[in-house]
Design an enzyme around this catalytic site. Sequence first.
Site, PDB file in Angstrom:
ATOM      1  CB  THR A 184       2.809 -14.290 -21.238  1.00  0.00           C
ATOM      2  OG1 THR A 184       3.736 -14.301 -22.344  1.00  0.00           O
ATOM      3  CG2 THR A 184       3.328 -13.343 -20.158  1.00  0.00           C
ATOM      4  CE1 TYR A 207       7.520  -9.485 -30.290  1.00  0.00           C
ATOM      5  CE2 TYR A 207       9.742  -9.732 -29.412  1.00  0.00           C
ATOM      6  CZ  TYR A 207       8.393  -9.474 -29.218  1.00  0.00           C
ATOM      7  OH  TYR A 207       7.925  -9.193 -27.955  1.00  0.00           O
ATOM      8  CB  SER A 249       9.775  -2.136 -26.026  1.00  0.00           C
ATOM      9  OG  SER A 249      10.631  -2.488 -27.077  1.00  0.00           O
ATOM     10  CE  LYS A 298       7.233  -5.797 -28.945  1.00  0.00           C
ATOM     11  NZ  LYS A 298       6.038  -5.207 -28.295  1.00  0.00           N
TER      12      LYS A 298
END
Length: 290
Positions: free
Chosen positions: A190, A155, A141, A159
Amino acid sequence: MPTTTGSNGRVWFVTGASRGLGHAFAEAALAAGDRVAVAARTAGPLEALAAAHPGRVLPLRMDVTDRAAVFAAVAEAVGHFGRLDVVVNNAGILSMGMVEEFSEAEARAQMDVNFFGTLWVAQAVLPVLRAQRSGHIVQVSSISALGGFPSTGLYSASKFALEGVSEALAMEAAAFGVKVSIVQPGGYWTDLYQDMRTTSALDAYTPLREALERQFAEGSVDSDPELAAQALLTLVDSDEPPLRLLLGSMVYDLAFDIARKRMETWAAWEDVSRAAEHAIAHPGPQVSAA
């Protein structure tokens, strides 16, 4: 000591494994002596991982929004390795923009990957895990599931939806010996932010955007994905894994802060809440006026 299944260790199925957290999760599993089916839309990094670990990695090119492709990939993984032990639902995208700015296509794309994609994976692996009467599904999550924040509303919605279905899934799967955990990471280095999608900005939100940019510049702290991977190994090695696991001090503190504020609000409005309930006998059929 890690819990292993057979002489070759556990078998993992990791989505979004071509980069970022998913790639780190796959590498950590391999370092622990396990085997991994790695799935993603981009095949190159998956094939490189397979070449580096002969016989222990199955690369699968898969789009989580394609339900048939997900079921086919899971079937291929089970056919190749014979079982599944740990399923990491990691694939996701980040779409940023104010709620008013999202087009229908943009909103649906966010939900298709982050919610429906994880749903299809869970549905595909459950028959296998139920038959084995074992397994662990890890739902990745986000900090954004702790609360809605400006510019991440859709977003967060994806989640929140993921966590709602995961709570139900955990109770449904428990009867078959299958465990479910929700992992809520903070910031990690990332490609999520580099590849994020943005809406067409409305001028009315310029002051808010500028304030958010200053806030992110001053307070953003990201970590090495390897730290998240080690935490994930600790989670799946546990005989009694939690339903939820927070990753990072910032997320941990924020979760408690949000929970306290919610409890304070509920308490302040307790009288109104309790006054809205008073049991009465069934009123009988309701007849609408002509």
